[in-house]
Design a protein around this motif. Structure first.
Motif, PDB file in Angstrom:
ATOM      1  N   SER A 246      -4.759  10.275   2.364  1.00 19.52           N
ATOM      2  CA  SER A 246      -4.086   9.374   3.293  1.00 19.52           C
ATOM      3  C   SER A 246      -2.580   9.352   3.003  1.00 19.52           C
ATOM      4  N   ASP A 247      -1.879   8.386   3.611  1.00 25.26           N
ATOM      5  CA  ASP A 247      -0.444   8.243   3.385  1.00 25.26           C
ATOM      6  C   ASP A 247      -0.118   7.014   2.541  1.00 25.26           C
ATOM      7  N   HIS A 248      -1.126   6.424   1.896  1.00 25.76           N
ATOM      8  CA  HIS A 248      -0.922   5.198   1.123  1.00 25.76           C
ATOM      9  C   HIS A 248      -1.711   5.272  -0.174  1.00 25.76           C
ATOM     10  N   VAL A 249      -1.470   4.331  -1.069  1.00 21.92           N
ATOM     11  CA  VAL A 249      -2.146   4.285  -2.362  1.00 21.92           C
ATOM     12  C   VAL A 249      -3.490   3.572  -2.208  1.00 21.92           C
ATOM     13  N   ARG A 250      -4.529   4.139  -2.792  1.00 27.05           N
ATOM     14  CA  ARG A 250      -5.801   3.424  -2.887  1.00 27.05           C
ATOM     15  C   ARG A 250      -5.800   2.689  -4.225  1.00 27.05           C
ATOM     16  N   TRP A 251      -5.528   1.397  -4.174  1.00 24.49           N
ATOM     17  CA  TRP A 251      -5.450   0.580  -5.381  1.00 24.49           C
ATOM     18  C   TRP A 251      -6.824   0.060  -5.767  1.00 24.49           C
TER      19      TRP A 251
ATOM     20  N   PRO B 278       0.803  -1.235   0.000  1.00 26.43           N
ATOM     21  CA  PRO B 278       0.000   0.000   0.000  1.00 26.43           C
ATOM     22  C   PRO B 278       0.834   1.282   0.000  1.00 26.43           C
ATOM     23  N   TYR B 279       2.109   1.199   0.433  1.00 33.66           N
ATOM     24  CA  TYR B 279       2.883   2.408   0.687  1.00 33.66           C
ATOM     25  C   TYR B 279       3.957   2.708  -0.352  1.00 33.66           C
ATOM     26  N   ARG B 280       4.467   1.693  -1.029  1.00 39.23           N
ATOM     27  CA  ARG B 280       5.680   1.891  -1.825  1.00 39.23           C
ATOM     28  C   ARG B 280       5.512   2.959  -2.898  1.00 39.23           C
ATOM     29  N   LEU B 281       4.470   2.858  -3.717  1.00 35.48           N
ATOM     30  CA  LEU B 281       4.308   3.821  -4.809  1.00 35.48           C
ATOM     31  C   LEU B 281       4.080   5.228  -4.263  1.00 35.48           C
ATOM     32  N   ALA B 282       3.338   5.344  -3.178  1.00 34.62           N
ATOM     33  CA  ALA B 282       3.102   6.657  -2.572  1.00 34.62           C
ATOM     34  C   ALA B 282       4.422   7.288  -2.135  1.00 34.62           C
ATOM     35  N   GLU B 283       5.279   6.493  -1.524  1.00 34.86           N
ATOM     36  CA  GLU B 283       6.531   7.033  -1.019  1.00 34.86           C
ATOM     37  C   GLU B 283       7.534   7.302  -2.137  1.00 34.86           C
ATOM     38  N   LEU B 284       7.444   6.538  -3.230  1.00 31.29           N
ATOM     39  CA  LEU B 284       8.313   6.824  -4.373  1.00 31.29           C
ATOM     40  C   LEU B 284       8.057   8.220  -4.930  1.00 31.29           C
ATOM     41  N   PHE B 285       6.801   8.684  -4.856  1.00 30.76           N
ATOM     42  CA  PHE B 285       6.465   9.983  -5.445  1.00 30.76           C
ATOM     43  C   PHE B 285       6.430  11.118  -4.427  1.00 30.76           C
ATOM     44  N   GLN B 286       6.802  10.842  -3.182  1.00 26.58           N
ATOM     45  CA  GLN B 286       6.893  11.934  -2.212  1.00 26.58           C
ATOM     46  C   GLN B 286       7.947  12.934  -2.670  1.00 26.58           C
TER      47      GLN B 286
ATOM     48  N   TYR C 256     -10.086  -1.692 -19.636  1.00 20.12           N
ATOM     49  CA  TYR C 256      -9.894  -2.005 -18.220  1.00 20.12           C
ATOM     50  C   TYR C 256      -8.787  -1.095 -17.700  1.00 20.12           C
ATOM     51  N   ASN C 257      -8.880  -0.712 -16.436  1.00 25.93           N
ATOM     52  CA  ASN C 257      -7.918   0.242 -15.901  1.00 25.93           C
ATOM     53  C   ASN C 257      -7.455  -0.173 -14.514  1.00 25.93           C
ATOM     54  N   VAL C 258      -6.158  -0.178 -14.331  1.00 26.02           N
ATOM     55  CA  VAL C 258      -5.574  -0.319 -13.005  1.00 26.02           C
ATOM     56  C   VAL C 258      -5.314   1.088 -12.493  1.00 26.02           C
ATOM     57  N   ARG C 259      -5.900   1.423 -11.346  1.00 26.51           N
ATOM     58  CA  ARG C 259      -5.851   2.811 -10.872  1.00 26.51           C
ATOM     59  C   ARG C 259      -5.152   2.901  -9.520  1.00 26.51           C
ATOM     60  N   PRO C 260      -3.916   3.395  -9.526  1.00 22.28           N
ATOM     61  CA  PRO C 260      -3.249   3.692  -8.260  1.00 22.28           C
ATOM     62  C   PRO C 260      -3.540   5.143  -7.872  1.00 22.28           C
ATOM     63  N   LYS C 261      -4.418   5.320  -6.910  1.00 28.09           N
ATOM     64  CA  LYS C 261      -4.740   6.687  -6.465  1.00 28.09           C
ATOM     65  C   LYS C 261      -3.680   7.098  -5.448  1.00 28.09           C
ATOM     66  N   VAL C 262      -2.716   7.888  -5.921  1.00 22.03           N
ATOM     67  CA  VAL C 262      -1.541   8.250  -5.123  1.00 22.03           C
ATOM     68  C   VAL C 262      -1.801   9.561  -4.392  1.00 22.03           C
ATOM     69  N   PRO C 263      -1.465   9.649  -3.096  1.00 17.80           N
ATOM     70  CA  PRO C 263      -1.674  10.904  -2.362  1.00 17.80           C
ATOM     71  C   PRO C 263      -0.961  12.078  -3.028  1.00 17.80           C
ATOM     72  N   GLY C 264      -1.661  13.198  -3.146  1.00 17.47           N
ATOM     73  CA  GLY C 264      -1.049  14.416  -3.651  1.00 17.47           C
ATOM     74  C   GLY C 264      -0.834  14.470  -5.142  1.00 17.47           C
ATOM     75  N   VAL C 265      -1.362  13.485  -5.885  1.00 15.15           N
ATOM     76  CA  VAL C 265      -1.170  13.443  -7.331  1.00 15.15           C
ATOM     77  C   VAL C 265      -2.467  13.812  -8.026  1.00 15.15           C
ATOM     78  N   ALA C 266      -2.359  14.618  -9.066  1.00 12.28           N
ATOM     79  CA  ALA C 266      -3.554  15.140  -9.735  1.00 12.28           C
ATOM     80  C   ALA C 266      -4.482  14.052 -10.231  1.00 12.28           C
ATOM     81  N   ALA C 267      -3.930  12.954 -10.709  1.00 15.55           N
ATOM     82  CA  ALA C 267      -4.761  11.900 -11.278  1.00 15.55           C
ATOM     83  C   ALA C 267      -5.615  11.199 -10.226  1.00 15.55           C
TER      84      ALA C 267
END
Length: 292
Positions: free
Chosen positions: A236-241, A69-77, A125-136
């Protein structure tokens, strides 16, 4: 109006709710085993992104030890929305885990209850990583059909699946029940965030109440492609996958302009159902010689 009876796994009450309200929640439809292969595909993509960010000098640590849940979010901090959007606002990689998800009998059984046993898995079909602080992360009010307004395809059923708990904080799905009978409303491309999502103006939303749908991981939300829906930013501090899949009867437009879908179930011609190898080769059916 009488609702045509099909097979599948849904009860009559569930089918009636879907047809009346435009959506249906199937709590805990998938278990950890069901989610394992698609999660591995997601982690493969995250590794590709970490490698690319490191090669570009944007990060010094690929955070390979961090939990899913955290890796992608922290990569883009500390990075920007533009840094994220270079990898796409959502993903449609042809990785085996996604075929296994789209072919999962629990999902396809539910869809069969609504459209019958001749089922085409739509290419959108779409895989959606909702990353904190990202416009998408925030998706504006829209109808899915706005992405294929000219397609001869109705009904198309969206199956939205959560891969971690979707909450009000991390941006769960919101929808307006009973709006599936709306025509395809005039839409515009969202211009402020660079995502290009189709969007509606507030005055088009009507007076129908909005329902927020926080759900546990493994839950599926099925809805009609004309239903008004959106999702809020991730605070939040994690990705909503999440992953959104789409299914339709085989006699509808396969929409090849959007990619290669595939025959996921056929009670009449079971030998034509596409295998993993067919899907990886972009073949819509088993035995087909042509790729889409």
């Amino acid at each position: 109006m009488a609702i045509r009876s099909f097979g599948g796994s849904l009860t009559e009450k569930q089918r009636e709710f879907y047809h009346n309200e435009g959506y249906l929640i199937l709590e805990d439809l998938l278990n950890e085993e069901d989610m394992m292969a698609p999660k591995e595909a997601m982690q493969t993509k995250v590794q590709w992104i970490a490698d690319a960010l490191a090669s570009a000098g944007l990060i010094t640590d690929k955070l390979e030890h961090r939990p899913f849940p955290y890796r992608l979010a922290e990569l883009f901090q500390g990075l920007t929305s533009e840094d994220f959007l270079q990898f796409g606002r959502s993903w449609r990689d042809r990785l085996p885990g996604y075929y296994h998800l789209m072919s999962n009998p629990k999902i396809v059984d539910a869809v069969e209850s609504l459209i019958g046993g001749e089922i085409f898995s739509n290419p959108v079909y779409n895989v959606r990583p909702k990353v904190p602080g990202v416009a998408a992360g925030a998706v504006p009010w829209h109808q899915d059909k706005s992405y294929w307004p000219d397609a001869n395809a109705n009904p198309v059923i969206t199956v939205w699946l959560s891969f971690i708990d979707a909450t009000l904080e991390n941006g769960c799905l919101h929808l307006k029940p009973k709006t599936q009978h709306s025509k395809v409303l005039d839409w515009h491309h969202e211009k402020h965030t660079g995502t290009g999502y189709t969007a509606l103006h507030d005055h088009q939303l009507g007076r129908q109440k909005t329902v927020a749908l926080p759900v546990r991981a493994g839950t599926a939300i099925l809805f009609n492609d004309r239903l008004l829906h959106m999702s809020t930013p991730n605070l939040s501090d994690h990705v909503r996958w999440s992953v959104d899949l789409r299914y339709q009867p085989t006699d509808q437009d396969p929409m090849p302009q959007h990619g290669a879908g595939f025959l996921v179930r056929s009670r009449e011609f079971p030998d034509r159902v596409a295998t993993l190898e067919d899907w990886m080769a972009s073949k819509p059916e088993h035995g087909s010689t042509a790729s889409v």
